[in-house]
Design an enzyme around this catalytic site. Structure first.
Site, PDB file in Angstrom:
ATOM      1  N   ASP A 207     -24.468 -16.019 -15.259  1.00 48.26           N
ATOM      2  CA  ASP A 207     -23.145 -16.621 -15.370  1.00 48.26           C
ATOM      3  C   ASP A 207     -22.649 -17.018 -13.984  1.00 48.26           C
ATOM      4  O   ASP A 207     -22.990 -16.375 -12.985  1.00 48.26           O
ATOM      5  CB  ASP A 207     -22.145 -15.650 -16.013  1.00 48.26           C
ATOM      6  CG  ASP A 207     -21.832 -14.464 -15.115  1.00 48.26           C
ATOM      7  OD1 ASP A 207     -20.748 -14.443 -14.500  1.00 48.26           O
ATOM      8  OD2 ASP A 207     -22.681 -13.549 -15.007  1.00 48.26           O
ATOM      9  N   SER A 208     -21.889 -18.095 -13.928  1.00 49.88           N
ATOM     10  CA  SER A 208     -21.220 -18.532 -12.703  1.00 49.88           C
ATOM     11  C   SER A 208     -22.230 -18.723 -11.576  1.00 49.88           C
ATOM     12  O   SER A 208     -23.182 -19.492 -11.710  1.00 49.88           O
ATOM     13  CB  SER A 208     -20.127 -17.520 -12.341  1.00 49.88           C
ATOM     14  OG  SER A 208     -19.246 -18.034 -11.374  1.00 49.88           O
ATOM     15  N   ALA A 209     -22.068 -18.011 -10.454  1.00 56.12           N
ATOM     16  CA  ALA A 209     -23.026 -18.119  -9.356  1.00 56.12           C
ATOM     17  C   ALA A 209     -24.405 -17.635  -9.774  1.00 56.12           C
ATOM     18  O   ALA A 209     -25.429 -18.103  -9.251  1.00 56.12           O
ATOM     19  CB  ALA A 209     -22.532 -17.340  -8.147  1.00 56.12           C
ATOM     20  N   HIS A 359     -13.093 -19.789 -17.449  1.00 59.15           N
ATOM     21  CA  HIS A 359     -14.373 -19.412 -16.854  1.00 59.15           C
ATOM     22  C   HIS A 359     -14.815 -18.030 -17.334  1.00 59.15           C
ATOM     23  O   HIS A 359     -14.035 -17.087 -17.374  1.00 59.15           O
ATOM     24  CB  HIS A 359     -14.211 -19.405 -15.330  1.00 59.15           C
ATOM     25  CG  HIS A 359     -15.446 -19.122 -14.558  1.00 59.15           C
ATOM     26  ND1 HIS A 359     -16.437 -20.050 -14.373  1.00 59.15           N
ATOM     27  CD2 HIS A 359     -15.861 -18.001 -13.905  1.00 59.15           C
ATOM     28  CE1 HIS A 359     -17.396 -19.526 -13.639  1.00 59.15           C
ATOM     29  NE2 HIS A 359     -17.085 -18.283 -13.341  1.00 59.15           N
TER      30      HIS A 359
END
Length: 436
Positions: A207-209, A359
């Site tokens: 997820d995300s980074a 997010h």
């Protein structure tokens, strides 16, 4: 902003965004998010350290640096990093346990806990989980609920790992850690708890980074394969194969924020700029860096490199199937572009965007309303699709490419996958370079 969210939900998003933009020193964030979390409830957790090879470490890191050179334009100046030990943890679903039941201790034997974990595994999928946190915070312990949920829904097991964090360890330290961990899954050294794992049964999830890091590792593998390179590992010359697939939640694939979907600010916890760029951002021993640089993760020469911002990777030809999911968020533009380029390369890709969701909406924390998946239809649907995709990919099945926008009521609207972002790859590169 037209929305079906209640005022309480809007207030929670706004409050979270304001707190993030107010600025907490990076050293404080690392300390807060690096605390070990107690393991409770239906989780098996087995901890281990993958020890860096004393002789062959340079062979592993050279694979990453060769890819940086091959995929760049020659202006990049990455810092040199060697392979180091990586702490990993296996997570599985612990059948029959209660919600608040404490972690099981078995004579302090992590290997025996791994054996217990495996006794509850019902499917051969191995999910290699790449944690998020902007590359500068978080530890696998904060992802117990996410990895346990994925293990429960797939019947498989998850391995998460602690990559080195910025700003102390800039790009490509985390990518080297990721490659070393993946190779250790496929070709375990003596003393590892598991047997060699078939790459086709491994699915990258992040997820995300962490999604950024997973996709960057795919680019490293594709680049390595194109040159016919092998890796010296555990005394043998080994291939570097692709996994069965990749699943990415709320992928942040543009470190410049030039591709930000700012029309989504009202729904998201980000506003399209890095808080640590602001002059009033509180300083600490870690940041601002000396000498200064553009981002906590890397300097300006690397911001538009496809292993830092994989949204502008030139080609995904040969990549395994890729699943994207996220909310109606600011980072959506970079994920949309990546999915668009994959589709144009005739790859197998699915893109799901959930209306009005922020997010990391299904997993952010236990106190985050949307993460209570039993109460939120969007979160239930997203987690189920995530797990189903992991299972499908580990079985060698393909994904039928599509892009959909999913309303708060669950209705799907098809999107044009070949023009998903609204701009071309070359236009995106120009926008990002101008931003830097």
């Amino acid at each position: 902003m037209v929305t079906s969210l209640s005022q309480d939900q809007i207030d929670i998003v706004n409050k979270t965004r304001d707190a993030m933009l107010s600025g907490t020193p990076i050293s404080t964030l690392q300390r807060i998010t690096s605390k070990e979390q107690p393991v409770k409830g239906p989780s098996w957790v087995s901890r281990q350290t993958y020890h860096a090879p004393k002789v062959e470490g340079n062979f592993i890191s050279s694979i990453v640096y060769n890819a940086i050179e091959a995929l760049g334009d020659g202006s990049e100046r990455p810092v040199d990093f060697a392979v180091e030990d990586v702490d990993v943890r296996w997570t599985g679903y612990r059948a029959g346990s209660q919600t608040d039941q404490p972690e099981v201790t078995i004579n302090d034997s992590e290997k025996q806990k791994f054996a217990k974990l495996m006794s509850d595994v019902k499917h051969p999928v191995t999910i290699l989980y790449f944690i998020g946190g902007g590359f500068y915070m978080n530890v696998p312990a904060r992802y117990h609920s996410t990895t346990t949920k994925l293990a429960q829904l797939t019947g498989g097991r998850c391995l998460s790992f602690q990559y080195r964090l910025s700003p102390q360890h800039t790009f490509p330290a985390a990518l080297i850690d990721a490659l070393f961990t993946y190779m250790s899954l496929l070709y375990p050294a003596p003393g590892h708890f598991h047997e060699p794992i078939a790459p086709s049964s491994v699915v990258f999830a992040g997820d995300s980074a962490g999604a950024n890091l997973a996709l960057s590792l795919i680019q490293v593998i594709l680049s390595t394969q194109s040159r016919g390179e092998k890796v010296q590992f555990n005394g043998r010359l080994e291939d570097l194969p692709l996994p069965g697939g990749i699943t990415a939640l709320s992928a942040g694939l543009d470190m410049t924020y030039a591709l930000a979907s700012k029309e989504n600010i009202g729904f998201d916890i980000f506003n399209g700029e890095w808080s640590f760029h602001k002059p009033e951002f509180p300083s600490c021993p870690l940041w601002p860096s000396i000498p200064p640089r553009r981002h906590v993760y890397c300097d300006a020469s690397l911001m538009c490199h496809p292993l830092v911002s994989p949204s502008i990777a030139k080609s995904w030809k040969g990549a395994p199937p890729i699943w994207f999911a996220g909310g109606q968020e600011v980072m959506a533009g970079s994920a949309r572009l990546a999915a668009q380029v994959i589709a144009q390369d005739e790859g197998s890709v699915v893109y799901e965007e959930y209306a009005e969701m922020p997010h990391d909406f299904p997993i952010m924390s236990e106190n985050w309303p949307w993460a209570l998946t039993e109460d939120w239809p969007q979160s239930i649907r997203c987690m189920e699709h995530w797990a189903q995709t992991c299972t499908i990919l580990s079985e060698g099945r393909n994904l039928k490419s599509k892009a959909v926008f999913i309303s708060a009521g669950g209705e799907e609207t098809s999107l044009d996958l070949t023009n998903l972002s609204g701009f071309s790859l070359e236009e995106a590169k120009r926008m990002m370079k101008e931003s830097v």
